[in-house]
Enzyme design. Structure first.
Site, PDB file in Angstrom:
ATOM      1  N   THR A 207       0.844  -1.186   0.000  1.00 22.82           N
ATOM      2  CA  THR A 207       0.000   0.000   0.000  1.00 22.82           C
ATOM      3  C   THR A 207       0.886   1.245   0.000  1.00 22.82           C
ATOM      4  O   THR A 207       2.034   1.187   0.419  1.00 22.82           O
ATOM      5  CB  THR A 207      -0.883  -0.033   1.257  1.00 22.82           C
ATOM      6  OG1 THR A 207      -1.825  -1.102   1.137  1.00 22.82           O
ATOM      7  CG2 THR A 207      -1.637   1.262   1.472  1.00 22.82           C
TER       8      THR A 207
ATOM      9  N   ARG B 251     -14.040  -7.014  -1.185  1.00 20.09           N
ATOM     10  CA  ARG B 251     -13.278  -6.892   0.063  1.00 20.09           C
ATOM     11  C   ARG B 251     -12.825  -5.454   0.260  1.00 20.09           C
ATOM     12  O   ARG B 251     -12.345  -4.806  -0.659  1.00 20.09           O
ATOM     13  CB  ARG B 251     -12.072  -7.827   0.036  1.00 20.09           C
ATOM     14  CG  ARG B 251     -11.247  -7.813   1.338  1.00 20.09           C
ATOM     15  CD  ARG B 251     -10.017  -6.951   1.234  1.00 20.09           C
ATOM     16  NE  ARG B 251      -9.184  -7.026   2.429  1.00 20.09           N
ATOM     17  CZ  ARG B 251      -8.079  -6.304   2.629  1.00 20.09           C
ATOM     18  NH1 ARG B 251      -7.680  -5.459   1.703  1.00 20.09           N
ATOM     19  NH2 ARG B 251      -7.384  -6.428   3.749  1.00 20.09           N
ATOM     20  N   ILE B 252     -12.990  -4.931   1.471  1.00 21.53           N
ATOM     21  CA  ILE B 252     -12.539  -3.591   1.823  1.00 21.53           C
ATOM     22  C   ILE B 252     -11.553  -3.716   2.974  1.00 21.53           C
ATOM     23  O   ILE B 252     -11.841  -4.360   3.984  1.00 21.53           O
ATOM     24  CB  ILE B 252     -13.716  -2.682   2.217  1.00 21.53           C
ATOM     25  CG1 ILE B 252     -14.656  -2.506   1.017  1.00 21.53           C
ATOM     26  CG2 ILE B 252     -13.222  -1.326   2.716  1.00 21.53           C
ATOM     27  CD1 ILE B 252     -15.955  -1.802   1.351  1.00 21.53           C
ATOM     28  N   GLY B 253     -10.398  -3.109   2.824  1.00 23.59           N
ATOM     29  CA  GLY B 253      -9.377  -3.175   3.853  1.00 23.59           C
ATOM     30  C   GLY B 253      -9.373  -1.936   4.732  1.00 23.59           C
ATOM     31  O   GLY B 253     -10.365  -1.218   4.848  1.00 23.59           O
ATOM     32  N   ASP B 254      -8.213  -1.660   5.333  1.00 21.94           N
ATOM     33  CA  ASP B 254      -8.111  -0.524   6.254  1.00 21.94           C
ATOM     34  C   ASP B 254      -7.894   0.803   5.554  1.00 21.94           C
ATOM     35  O   ASP B 254      -8.218   1.866   6.102  1.00 21.94           O
ATOM     36  CB  ASP B 254      -6.958  -0.757   7.228  1.00 21.94           C
ATOM     37  CG  ASP B 254      -5.607  -0.724   6.518  1.00 21.94           C
ATOM     38  OD1 ASP B 254      -4.877   0.268   6.665  1.00 21.94           O
ATOM     39  OD2 ASP B 254      -5.286  -1.693   5.808  1.00 21.94           O
TER      40      ASP B 254
ATOM     41  N   GLU C   8      -1.335  -5.633   7.390  1.00 21.91           N
ATOM     42  CA  GLU C   8      -2.483  -6.543   7.456  1.00 21.91           C
ATOM     43  C   GLU C   8      -3.733  -5.736   7.777  1.00 21.91           C
ATOM     44  O   GLU C   8      -3.959  -5.325   8.915  1.00 21.91           O
ATOM     45  CB  GLU C   8      -2.238  -7.618   8.506  1.00 21.91           C
ATOM     46  CG  GLU C   8      -3.353  -8.655   8.556  1.00 21.91           C
ATOM     47  CD  GLU C   8      -3.170  -9.639   9.692  1.00 21.91           C
ATOM     48  OE1 GLU C   8      -4.210 -10.154  10.179  1.00 21.91           O
ATOM     49  OE2 GLU C   8      -2.022  -9.897  10.090  1.00 21.91           O
ATOM     50  N   GLY C   9      -4.540  -5.508   6.749  1.00 23.21           N
ATOM     51  CA  GLY C   9      -5.674  -4.606   6.888  1.00 23.21           C
ATOM     52  C   GLY C   9      -6.638  -4.978   7.991  1.00 23.21           C
ATOM     53  O   GLY C   9      -7.127  -4.110   8.725  1.00 23.21           O
TER      54      GLY C   9
END
Length: 330
Positions: free
Chosen positions: A200, A228-231, A252-253
């Site tokens: 990222t 999927r949605i991460g941080d 690691e989201g």
């Protein structure tokens, strides 16, 4: 007035066997982005303008996992996400599920500045972009030949691959810092994964007026589930800025989400009275459980800091006092 400061990251968790050529390529891009930010700050651009411009530059280059060069979903498409926050009044904008917007961070900025909302996703976000004349491209623009090959390997391994540029079919084929054997797999939310090396991108800035801002952008995980949605687009988790500091996270989201990592840096500065580097160290040590991540941060006083609990982080920082550093390892 305070001295300005800037930090840029290209992801935490780096293959210890990463070829020297790739290391230099990453360092050159981070140096280029730092110099861009420094030039803008010297010309008295605001912190929020600088973080947007720097992250746009990172999104346009395929070296890291954002914009062009983003990781692919299980269906071979790109779904991108980004966020931006102006600490002056804690204004923010965020997007997810983008497939056609050339620069996701600029759409996040547009949402912050021109909409009544803070977060738009998927078709609604892209319709807003279209109505406001943002540059749109076909999904193929974001897809690189390397990523197509890595998706194939990920599917053969039946796994999510964090560092989509490390060809892993069996877990024993990479260094011990990056993956584990089949009897002791690294896990995400209790499920085994192969490799831990996300890439990222993000930028944090404090300008001469002491205004802090942060921005983060990503393509997510290789072979991730669609939707999927991460941080990265979540304010308080992957990105946060306030009158005290600006923070951008990577790693690691799911762990960053659980720990509300970015906001926690500000919280321990506000409520425990910690200085910036102390706050970063405290959060990395105590808020990630078993997760692996890193972050960059600046304070209203012109301090800059970073921290990570994994093998390396692509990063660079500079201050008005003349300090500049670009690094990968400890």
């Amino acid at each position: 007035m305070v001295g300005w400061a800037i930090a840029v990251h290209g992801g935490a968790g780096v293959d210890p066997n990463l070829p020297e050529e790739r290391q230099q390529q990453a360092k050159q891009l981070i140096t280029k982005c730092l110099n861009l930010g420094i030039s803008l700050l010297r010309d008295n651009h605001s912190a929020v303008d600088v973080v947007e411009r720097v992250v746009r530059e990172l999104e346009t280059d395929p070296t890291f996992n954002s914009g062009r060069g983003s990781a692919l979903t299980e269906h071979g498409t790109v779904e991108m996400e980004a966020s931006i926050m102006d600490g002056t009044k804690r204004r923010c904008g965020a997007v997810s599920g983008l497939t056609k917007v050339k620069n996701p961070v600029s759409l996040a900025r547009l949402i912050m500045d021109k909409s009544p909302h803070s977060y738009l996703g998927f078709s609604g976000a892209e319709e807003f972009a279209r109505k406001n004349g943002m540059e749109l491209v076909e999904n193929d623009y974001f897809i690189t030949e390397d990523n197509v090959g890595m998706l194939k390997l990920a599917k053969e391994a039946n796994s999510i691959i964090f560092d989509y540029r490390i060809p892993v079919v069996e877990s024993t084929s990479c260094g011990s810092s990056a993956c584990t054997d089949n009897n002791n797999p690294l896990q995400m939310n209790g499920l085994p994964i192969s490799v831990y090396v996300p890439e990222t991108v993000g930028c944090v800035v404090v300008d001469k007026e002491g205004r802090c801002a942060a921005a983060t952008s990503t393509g997510g995980l290789m072979n991730k589930m669609t939707g999927r949605i991460g941080d990265s687009p979540i304010i308080g988790a992957g990105t946060y800025a306030c009158e005290v500091c600006g923070v951008s996270c990577t790693g690691e989201g799911e762990a960053i989400l659980r720990g509300t990592l970015a906001r926690d840096v500000a919280a321990v500065m506000e409520y425990k009275g910690l200085r910036l580097q102390e706050a970063v160290d405290f959060v990395i040590k105590t808020r990630l459980d078993d997760g692996k991540a890193g972050l960059i941060a600046v304070s209203k006083d012109g301090d800059v800091a970073c921290g990570f609990n994994c093998t390396g982080m692509f990063r660079g920082c500079a201050t008005e006092a003349g300090f500049m550093e670009v690094a990968i390892w400890d």
